[in-house]
Scaffold this motif. Structure first.
Motif, short mmCIF file in Angstrom:
data_model
loop_
_atom_site.label_atom_id
_atom_site.label_comp_id
_atom_site.label_asym_id
_atom_site.label_seq_id
_atom_site.Cartn_x
_atom_site.Cartn_y
_atom_site.Cartn_z
N TRP A 117 -7.73 -51.07 39.71
CA TRP A 117 -8.48 -49.88 39.41
C TRP A 117 -9.71 -50.22 39.32
CZ3 TRP A 117 -6.64 -45.25 41.20
CH2 TRP A 117 -7.42 -44.17 40.15
N GLN A 118 -10.81 -48.75 40.57
CA GLN A 118 -12.44 -48.69 40.30
C GLN A 118 -12.53 -47.32 39.92
OE1 GLN A 118 -14.90 -51.85 42.48
NE2 GLN A 118 -12.66 -52.21 43.36
N GLY A 119 -11.66 -46.36 39.71
CA GLY A 119 -11.46 -45.48 40.00
C GLY A 119 -11.46 -44.17 41.02
N PHE A 120 -10.97 -43.35 41.07
CA PHE A 120 -10.24 -42.40 42.49
C PHE A 120 -11.20 -42.93 43.13
CE2 PHE A 120 -8.36 -40.20 38.24
CZ PHE A 120 -7.12 -40.13 38.85
N ALA A 121 -12.43 -42.68 43.43
CA ALA A 121 -13.40 -42.18 44.92
C ALA A 121 -13.33 -43.05 44.99
CB ALA A 121 -15.18 -41.88 43.99
N VAL A 122 -13.12 -44.36 44.84
CA VAL A 122 -13.25 -45.81 45.35
C VAL A 122 -11.71 -45.83 46.61
CG1 VAL A 122 -12.54 -48.00 45.17
CG2 VAL A 122 -14.61 -47.38 43.90
N GLN A 123 -10.60 -45.18 45.31
CA GLN A 123 -9.60 -45.42 45.87
C GLN A 123 -9.00 -44.59 47.39
OE1 GLN A 123 -8.22 -48.53 45.07
NE2 GLN A 123 -6.26 -48.26 44.65
N ARG A 124 -9.96 -42.71 46.84
CA ARG A 124 -9.51 -42.18 47.97
C ARG A 124 -10.17 -42.67 49.18
NH1 ARG A 124 -6.21 -38.30 47.41
NH2 ARG A 124 -7.55 -37.72 45.60
N ASN A 125 -11.02 -43.63 49.49
CA ASN A 125 -12.07 -44.09 50.54
C ASN A 125 -11.50 -45.38 50.78
OD1 ASN A 125 -15.00 -42.79 49.97
ND2 ASN A 125 -15.83 -44.00 48.48
#
Length: 271
Positions: A68-76
């Protein structure tokens, strides 16, 4: 190949993309409402329940990224695995109604360019908040080729490529509302409170904002007044009161954490 087959092949396609983490209790309703899409895509953040197995059993394409590195990373990561001409980002606690599905399909068939925002029908503590005036508008549907990346600690935002002719990117509104099962229980609301408080505090710390109890009281108090009175939360019974209270508590504790936990704030707060 017949002309009809060629037209069908050329029709725009849709990816419905979902982020998950321990969503076994609600993932079925979410993914079943997206079954009409050309690609149903899930990026999982290391679930310890049977979210992944359920999603795969429902026909979704699942990729696991437990780092987990944050929502933006997962969204990307969702964006990287998307193959549709359009990509719609659906949260695991949301369900598309038949009216929403039909409108989404019509938009995709049209081949229009732009970004589409959605509005919610709120469901909290087992009850639809029918009289609550939800004003949230969130960008969720994109022409995939127009999105460069997502950025932000929480409530991440899409960064778009400029239009070739230099004009502004067209913005549209999906008229049908998306069902949002925002808070199922007091316990999960308390868990969500911790997550969003710390992410919100981290975001404000990055922006150089100041925290404190008085700032928190002002933020939380004004939020509760706005939601409970002016957006008619008081007409929605106990569920409406609890919903407004939890949102207001987030506002208060964000500023408290911003002051008292400032040195340890991070955007890597797992869902």
């Amino acid at each position: 190949m017949s002309a009809a087959a060629g037209d069908a092949k050329a029709s725009p396609t849709l990816t419905v993309a979902v982020l998950t983490h321990n969503e076994a209790h609600r993932i079925e309703a979410c993914l079943c409402s997206a079954a009409f899409a050309d690609q149903v895509l899930v990026v999982d953040s290391g679930s310890t329940d049977n979210t992944v197995a359920l999603a795969q059993g429902l026909g979704a394409e699942v990729h696991s990224y437990p780092d987990w590195q944050g929502f933006a990373v997962q969204r990307n990561r969702l964006l990287a695995h998307s193959r549709g001409d359009y990509v719609f980002f659906l949260d695991a606690d949301e369900v598309m109604t038949p009216a929403f599905q039909q409108e989404l399909q019509a938009i995709v068939r049209s081949g229009a360019r732009g970004v589409w925002t959605i509005r919610w029908r709120m469901v909290a503590f087992g009850q639809e908040l029918r009289y609550f005036l939800s004003q949230s508008r969130i960008e969720r549907l994109f022409v995939r080729s127009m999105v460069r990346e997502f950025t932000g600690v929480v409530h991440e935002q899409a960064q778009l490529y400029p239009e070739p002719d230099g004009t502004a990117v067209p913005r549209h509104l999906v008229r049908a509302r998306l069902l949002h099962y925002t808070r199922n229980s007091v316990r999960t609301s308390l868990e969500k409170l911790t997550q969003y408080v710390m992410l919100g505090a981290a975001k404000r710390a990055e922006a150089g904002k100041r925290g404190g109890v008085l700032r928190g009281l002002a933020s939380g108090g004004s939020m509760f007044l706005r939601l409970y009175v002016f957006r008619l939360g008081f007409l929605c019974g106990g569920a409406g009161f609890l919903y407004c209270l939890f949102v207001a508590l987030e506002g208060f504790f964000r500023y408290a954490a911003l002051h008292y936990d400032r040195d340890s704030l991070t955007g890597r707060v797992i869902r």
